[in-house]
Design a protein around this motif. Structure first.
Motif, PDB file in Angstrom:
ATOM      1  N   ASP A 173      14.709 -14.028  -2.113  1.00  0.00           N
ATOM      2  CA  ASP A 173      16.118 -14.192  -2.454  1.00  0.00           C
ATOM      3  C   ASP A 173      16.909 -12.910  -2.253  1.00  0.00           C
ATOM      4  O   ASP A 173      18.063 -12.824  -2.651  1.00  0.00           O
ATOM      5  CB  ASP A 173      16.260 -14.665  -3.908  1.00  0.00           C
ATOM      6  N   TYR A 174      16.295 -11.913  -1.656  1.00  0.00           N
ATOM      7  CA  TYR A 174      16.952 -10.640  -1.328  1.00  0.00           C
ATOM      8  C   TYR A 174      17.515  -9.941  -2.566  1.00  0.00           C
ATOM      9  O   TYR A 174      18.556  -9.302  -2.513  1.00  0.00           O
ATOM     10  CB  TYR A 174      18.062 -10.857  -0.286  1.00  0.00           C
ATOM     11  N   ARG A 175      16.787 -10.023  -3.663  1.00  0.00           N
ATOM     12  CA  ARG A 175      17.199  -9.308  -4.875  1.00  0.00           C
ATOM     13  C   ARG A 175      16.539  -7.937  -4.989  1.00  0.00           C
ATOM     14  O   ARG A 175      17.006  -7.087  -5.744  1.00  0.00           O
ATOM     15  CB  ARG A 175      16.872 -10.141  -6.117  1.00  0.00           C
ATOM     16  N   ASP A 176      15.431  -7.746  -4.273  1.00  0.00           N
ATOM     17  CA  ASP A 176      14.693  -6.491  -4.358  1.00  0.00           C
ATOM     18  C   ASP A 176      14.213  -6.081  -2.971  1.00  0.00           C
ATOM     19  O   ASP A 176      13.682  -6.907  -2.224  1.00  0.00           O
ATOM     20  CB  ASP A 176      13.472  -6.633  -5.269  1.00  0.00           C
ATOM     21  N   ALA A 177      14.391  -4.810  -2.651  1.00  0.00           N
ATOM     22  CA  ALA A 177      13.860  -4.240  -1.411  1.00  0.00           C
ATOM     23  C   ALA A 177      12.979  -3.048  -1.782  1.00  0.00           C
ATOM     24  O   ALA A 177      13.396  -2.174  -2.545  1.00  0.00           O
ATOM     25  CB  ALA A 177      14.989  -3.804  -0.488  1.00  0.00           C
ATOM     26  N   TRP A 178      11.772  -3.018  -1.238  1.00  0.00           N
ATOM     27  CA  TRP A 178      10.788  -2.008  -1.608  1.00  0.00           C
ATOM     28  C   TRP A 178      10.206  -1.337  -0.377  1.00  0.00           C
ATOM     29  O   TRP A 178      10.147  -1.920   0.703  1.00  0.00           O
ATOM     30  CB  TRP A 178       9.602  -2.634  -2.347  1.00  0.00           C
ATOM     31  N   ILE A 179       9.727  -0.135  -0.568  1.00  0.00           N
ATOM     32  CA  ILE A 179       8.833   0.494   0.393  1.00  0.00           C
ATOM     33  C   ILE A 179       7.953   1.467  -0.382  1.00  0.00           C
ATOM     34  O   ILE A 179       8.428   2.187  -1.258  1.00  0.00           O
ATOM     35  CB  ILE A 179       9.582   1.217   1.537  1.00  0.00           C
ATOM     36  N   VAL A 180       6.662   1.434  -0.092  1.00  0.00           N
ATOM     37  CA  VAL A 180       5.723   2.396  -0.660  1.00  0.00           C
ATOM     38  C   VAL A 180       4.946   2.987   0.503  1.00  0.00           C
ATOM     39  O   VAL A 180       4.422   2.251   1.347  1.00  0.00           O
ATOM     40  CB  VAL A 180       4.757   1.761  -1.672  1.00  0.00           C
ATOM     41  N   GLY A 181       4.901   4.303   0.547  1.00  0.00           N
ATOM     42  CA  GLY A 181       4.161   4.976   1.602  1.00  0.00           C
ATOM     43  C   GLY A 181       3.443   6.183   1.048  1.00  0.00           C
ATOM     44  O   GLY A 181       3.762   6.661  -0.038  1.00  0.00           O
ATOM     45  N   TYR A 182       2.499   6.667   1.810  1.00  0.00           N
ATOM     46  CA  TYR A 182       1.697   7.762   1.294  1.00  0.00           C
ATOM     47  C   TYR A 182       1.026   8.517   2.427  1.00  0.00           C
ATOM     48  O   TYR A 182       0.822   8.003   3.539  1.00  0.00           O
ATOM     49  CB  TYR A 182       0.629   7.251   0.325  1.00  0.00           C
ATOM     50  N   SER A 183       0.713   9.763   2.153  1.00  0.00           N
ATOM     51  CA  SER A 183      -0.228  10.559   2.922  1.00  0.00           C
ATOM     52  C   SER A 183      -1.374  10.866   1.967  1.00  0.00           C
ATOM     53  O   SER A 183      -1.316  10.483   0.800  1.00  0.00           O
ATOM     54  CB  SER A 183       0.447  11.850   3.397  1.00  0.00           C
ATOM     55  N   PRO A 184      -2.418  11.548   2.417  1.00  0.00           N
ATOM     56  CA  PRO A 184      -3.477  11.893   1.462  1.00  0.00           C
ATOM     57  C   PRO A 184      -3.009  12.819   0.342  1.00  0.00           C
ATOM     58  O   PRO A 184      -3.732  12.997  -0.644  1.00  0.00           O
ATOM     59  CB  PRO A 184      -4.520  12.592   2.344  1.00  0.00           C
ATOM     60  N   ALA A 202       9.977   3.575  -3.168  1.00  0.00           N
ATOM     61  CA  ALA A 202      11.423   3.470  -3.376  1.00  0.00           C
ATOM     62  C   ALA A 202      11.808   2.008  -3.514  1.00  0.00           C
ATOM     63  O   ALA A 202      11.173   1.120  -2.934  1.00  0.00           O
ATOM     64  CB  ALA A 202      12.180   4.117  -2.218  1.00  0.00           C
ATOM     65  N   TRP A 203      12.832   1.779  -4.292  1.00  0.00           N
ATOM     66  CA  TRP A 203      13.366   0.429  -4.533  1.00  0.00           C
ATOM     67  C   TRP A 203      14.871   0.471  -4.349  1.00  0.00           C
ATOM     68  O   TRP A 203      15.524   1.480  -4.662  1.00  0.00           O
ATOM     69  CB  TRP A 203      13.038  -0.020  -5.951  1.00  0.00           C
ATOM     70  N   ALA A 204      15.430  -0.632  -3.863  1.00  0.00           N
ATOM     71  CA  ALA A 204      16.884  -0.783  -3.786  1.00  0.00           C
ATOM     72  C   ALA A 204      17.247  -2.200  -4.197  1.00  0.00           C
ATOM     73  O   ALA A 204      16.500  -3.147  -3.953  1.00  0.00           O
ATOM     74  CB  ALA A 204      17.397  -0.488  -2.371  1.00  0.00           C
ATOM     75  N   GLY A 205      18.406  -2.333  -4.831  1.00  0.00           N
ATOM     76  CA  GLY A 205      18.874  -3.636  -5.280  1.00  0.00           C
ATOM     77  C   GLY A 205      19.971  -3.472  -6.298  1.00  0.00           C
ATOM     78  O   GLY A 205      20.695  -2.469  -6.287  1.00  0.00           O
ATOM     79  N   ASN A 206      20.094  -4.461  -7.187  1.00  0.00           N
ATOM     80  CA  ASN A 206      21.103  -4.428  -8.243  1.00  0.00           C
ATOM     81  C   ASN A 206      20.432  -4.649  -9.594  1.00  0.00           C
ATOM     82  O   ASN A 206      19.588  -5.537  -9.734  1.00  0.00           O
ATOM     83  CB  ASN A 206      22.162  -5.514  -8.006  1.00  0.00           C
ATOM     84  N   ASN A 207      20.805  -3.842 -10.573  1.00  0.00           N
ATOM     85  CA  ASN A 207      20.193  -3.969 -11.896  1.00  0.00           C
ATOM     86  C   ASN A 207      20.421  -5.340 -12.511  1.00  0.00           C
ATOM     87  O   ASN A 207      19.594  -5.839 -13.267  1.00  0.00           O
ATOM     88  CB  ASN A 207      20.743  -2.896 -12.835  1.00  0.00           C
ATOM     89  N   ASP A 208      21.560  -5.959 -12.193  1.00  0.00           N
ATOM     90  CA  ASP A 208      21.863  -7.268 -12.774  1.00  0.00           C
ATOM     91  C   ASP A 208      21.218  -8.412 -12.002  1.00  0.00           C
ATOM     92  O   ASP A 208      21.478  -9.580 -12.269  1.00  0.00           O
ATOM     93  CB  ASP A 208      23.374  -7.472 -12.876  1.00  0.00           C
ATOM     94  N   ASN A 209      20.374  -8.075 -11.019  1.00  0.00           N
ATOM     95  CA  ASN A 209      19.576  -9.059 -10.286  1.00  0.00           C
ATOM     96  C   ASN A 209      20.393  -9.909  -9.310  1.00  0.00           C
ATOM     97  O   ASN A 209      19.910 -10.933  -8.830  1.00  0.00           O
ATOM     98  CB  ASN A 209      18.813  -9.981 -11.245  1.00  0.00           C
TER      99      ASN A 209
END
Length: 722
Positions: free
Chosen positions: A575-586, A592-599
């Protein structure tokens, strides 16, 4: 005396008479002890009760111990008002929730007093309380926070003496002017002005219930924190107790329950990294209590890297404001963790803690949200542990999964389940490597089915996801983000991949020192082997494979940082309420997250557009301080003797080596459930694949695809072995 107590611990009465004799003896001993203290302990000057005793405040520092984040004693605010200027609602609410027999007892509750004596004598400690309001006044204004026999007995004696020289109204006045409301704020007058913008004599019943609810755990129940549901429940409990005790009528109770109370926005303060600071405060408050933090003069050395935190806050604010214009995404957050220690290096929980237009004080880093496809790596990790591999082939074809609907049904209405890919394209046979790298939904759902809900949940929990419920709560949509997680948990769990399968639970505090620099407590590492090392290596290899994700994201996407060894995965809810990305090196894991607090939903764009650029910029900065190193070379999870389908050969099962080194395969196009028993992929296949309830659905879709693409069983072909 101590020898006598030790004997009591091993004494087992053989009759009711002996039990009564034992209890009587204990009460007599305790009574004699209290009588002795009653005659020797002086009551302090009552005037001292009106001046809160703050010896030396606790200070919170970054990981270097040089940058002050918060001083819990700075600018202590407390406005003393007489009981006549405190609303009767506040008085009744506090009595109802804290000490319903306040007007009947003489400072202590005899039943609680006897119970605490018996329990504490047996345990050789003084943890049992049953504190009355009078005891709390004594404890908060006169005595130390030490949990010792002497201190506890003093509390009881002084409570009895206090009741002899002060009226109930005076004691209640002291209590209400002393109640903690978080940080440096004390007393109902100060709290009422701060929370509601009105004096304590003007609050409504519902507002009074909130004021009575908060002091039990001021940081946890803060209206500016992340536990608003818990605060609401406790406020309702206060009202229920008031009604039960006859303090308010049914009509008043009903009206207060329905009242929508508006809190004032949080005021600016000198706190640095406020979301992180309040996260630390809450942990310390649970461990030591509010008063210990205010008076012990501790130095709290945290894990925060202030340089990175400032960078995170700047990037989050800038991108959140841009995203608000471009994508209707008004807020964002970043968390960074050091995988080898679990140290929380940054926690930027919103674009601005003090921005009430977006509820900026809510810490998104610890808020439960649906993770979208960023949950998929846990399910694939479970599959790799079960015997599947990055090379294993599954069919990305339109598939009806519900056994309550025909295999050829394209209905998406319950009870049917017909998942679609984010781009509406279906790619036919794919390796699990390509399917995970390109975030293909149909294949991910099949992987979860092959693994099973409980094993997938267990892997996620072991790696650090703490918010998921039991398998009965979810279906196959779990792999697409059907459960709720926190950004902090998600980054911590991805840190297991970064740390080659070893989990270091996240920590926010390195040590606590007293005012002289002596260590009060340290928070050591607690490593746990959470995932097979070979599986962790394989997941990292897939998520760092830019070529594998290029068909979906392009060769120069924000998931890639040229010259750096980085793995990454995005996630966008349906429903496009939350956008995420998780990345890592050793060396560092960043989410990071993007969206609206009120959902409210964002524009219909995937996370690669909305949140990945934000993450990319921060990750580049973080890698300057925590340089990456190559990921370990993954060990093969399957061998040349493994079933062809597990090795990625989807055209058939029977194969022989050709003199040229190629494999000659007799084609037979089937779903993986034709070739393997999902519960034992390396073992013999089922004699009748129809035993598996999904077989007919998967097989129908695959055979339809084979016909459409001109594949016929029995054709001999040469393929390169993998």
């Amino acid at each position: 005396m101590l020898r006598f107590i030790s004997m009591l611990r091993h004494f087992r009465p053989r009759s009711r008479y002996e039990l009564i004799l034992l209890l009587g003896s204990l009460i007599l001993i305790a009574g004699s002890f209290i009588f002795f203290w009653t005659t020797t302990i002086p009551i302090p000057d009552i005037r001292s009760l009106e001046e809160r005793k703050v010896t030396q405040s606790t200070k919170i520092y970054d990981r270097t111990g040089t940058i002050l984040l918060d001083d819990l004693g700075d600018d202590v605010t407390r406005t003393i008002v007489p009981i006549s200027e405190i609303s009767p609602y506040i008085q009744k609410a506090s009595v109802a929730i804290e000490d319903s027999e306040f007007y009947e007892h003489n400072g202590i509750k005899v039943t609680s007093f006897i119970r605490s004596i018996l329990v504490n004598v047996v345990r050789l400690g003084f943890e049992q309380g049953g504190s009355t309001i009078t005891q709390q006044v004594v404890k908060n204004s006169i005595l130390t926070t030490d949990k010792t026999i002497i201190r506890k007995v003093k509390e009881w004696v002084l409570a009895l003496k206090l009741e002899q020289i002060l009226s109930k109204e005076e004691i209640l006045s002291l209590y209400l002017n002393e109640s903690p409301y978080g940080g440096s704020m004390y007393g109902v007058e100060e709290a009422s002005m701060r929370f509601f913008g009105k004096p304590a004599n003007a609050v409504t019943l519902a507002e009074a219930a909130y004021l009575a609810a908060i002091p039990q755990a001021p940081t946890y129940f803060s209206p500016y924190g992340n536990h608003l549901d818990a605060l609401e429940s406790r406020k309702n409990l206060v009202l229920a107790r008031m009604h039960e005790l006859g303090f308010i009528s049914s009509a008043e109770y009903d009206a207060a329950i329905q009242e929508q109370v508006q809190f004032q926005p949080p005021s600016q303060s000198g706190i640095r990294a406020p979301h992180f600071v309040f996260f630390v405060r809450e942990q310390l408050e649970k461990e030591y209590g509010q008063r210990a933090l205010e008076e012990n003069g501790w130095r709290i050395i945290t894990t925060l890297d202030m340089e990175l935190e400032e960078k995170a806050e700047e990037i989050v604010k800038r991108y959140a404001l841009e995203n608000q214009e471009k994508f209707n995404a008004s807020n964002a957050a970043i968390v960074a963790i050091h995988p080898q220690t679990g140290d929380i290096l940054t926690m930027a929980g919103s674009r601005d803690y003090f921005d009430d237009t977006i509820d900026g004080n809510v810490n998104i880093a610890v808020a439960k949200r649906q993770p979208g496809s960023s949950f998929k790596p846990f399910v694939y990790a479970a599959a790799f542990q079960k015997g599947y591999a990055p090379e294993t082939a599954l069919f990305d074809v339109r598939t009806q999964f519900s056994t309550l609907c025909p295999a050829d049904s394209t209905s998406e209405d319950p009870p049917c389940y017909y998942p679609e890919n984010y781009d509406g394209v279906y790619r036919g046979p794919m390796s699990l490597r390509d399917a995970l790298a390109q975030s293909i939904n149909t294949v991910a759902v099949k992987v979860l089915y092959l693994v099973g809900l409980e094993p997938a949940l267990q892997v996620a929990r072991t790696m650090g996801i703490t918010t998921l419920e039991g398998p009965d709560r979810y279906g196959l949509t779990l792999v697409l983000g059907g459960g709720e997680v926190t950004l902090l948990d998600l980054v911590s769990a991805y840190g297991v991949f970064a740390n080659e399968g070893t989990r270091n639970p996240y920590r926010a505090i390195l040590s606590i020192q007293d005012r002289d620099g002596a260590v009060v407590r340290e928070y050591p590492l607690q490593p746990v082997e959470a995932l097979d090392q070979s599986v962790a290596h394989s997941i990292s290899d897939v998520l760092a494979d830019n070529a594998a994700r290029t068909p979906a994201f392009g060769s120069n996407s924000a998931l890639s940082i040229p010259g750096q060894h980085v793995a990454a995965k995005t996630g966008t809810t349906n429903d496009y309420r939350d956008a995420w990305i998780v990345g890592y090196s050793p060396t560092i894991a960043v989410g990071a997250w993007a969206g609206n607090n009120d959902n409210t939903p964002m524009e219909k764009r995937v996370a690669g557009f909305i949140v990945a650029p934000l993450w990319n910029e921060f990750m580049r900065a973080a890698l300057q301080k925590y340089p990456s190193s190559p990921f370990p070379e993954p060990e093969p999870l399957v061998t040349a003797d493994s079933k062809p389908i597990l090795r990625g050969i989807w055209q058939g099962s029977d194969s022989i080596s050709d003199p040229s080194g190629m494999l000659r395969v007799t084609t037979a196009v089937h779903s993986i459930l034709y070739w393997v028993d999902k519960n034992n992929p390396a073992g013999p296949k089922l004699s009748d694949p129809n035993q598996d309830p999904q077989f007919s659905r998967w097989e129908y879709a695959v055979r339809r695809w084979a016909v459409q693409h001109g594949y016929h069983d029995g054709t001999s072909i040469l393929i390169h072995p993998r």
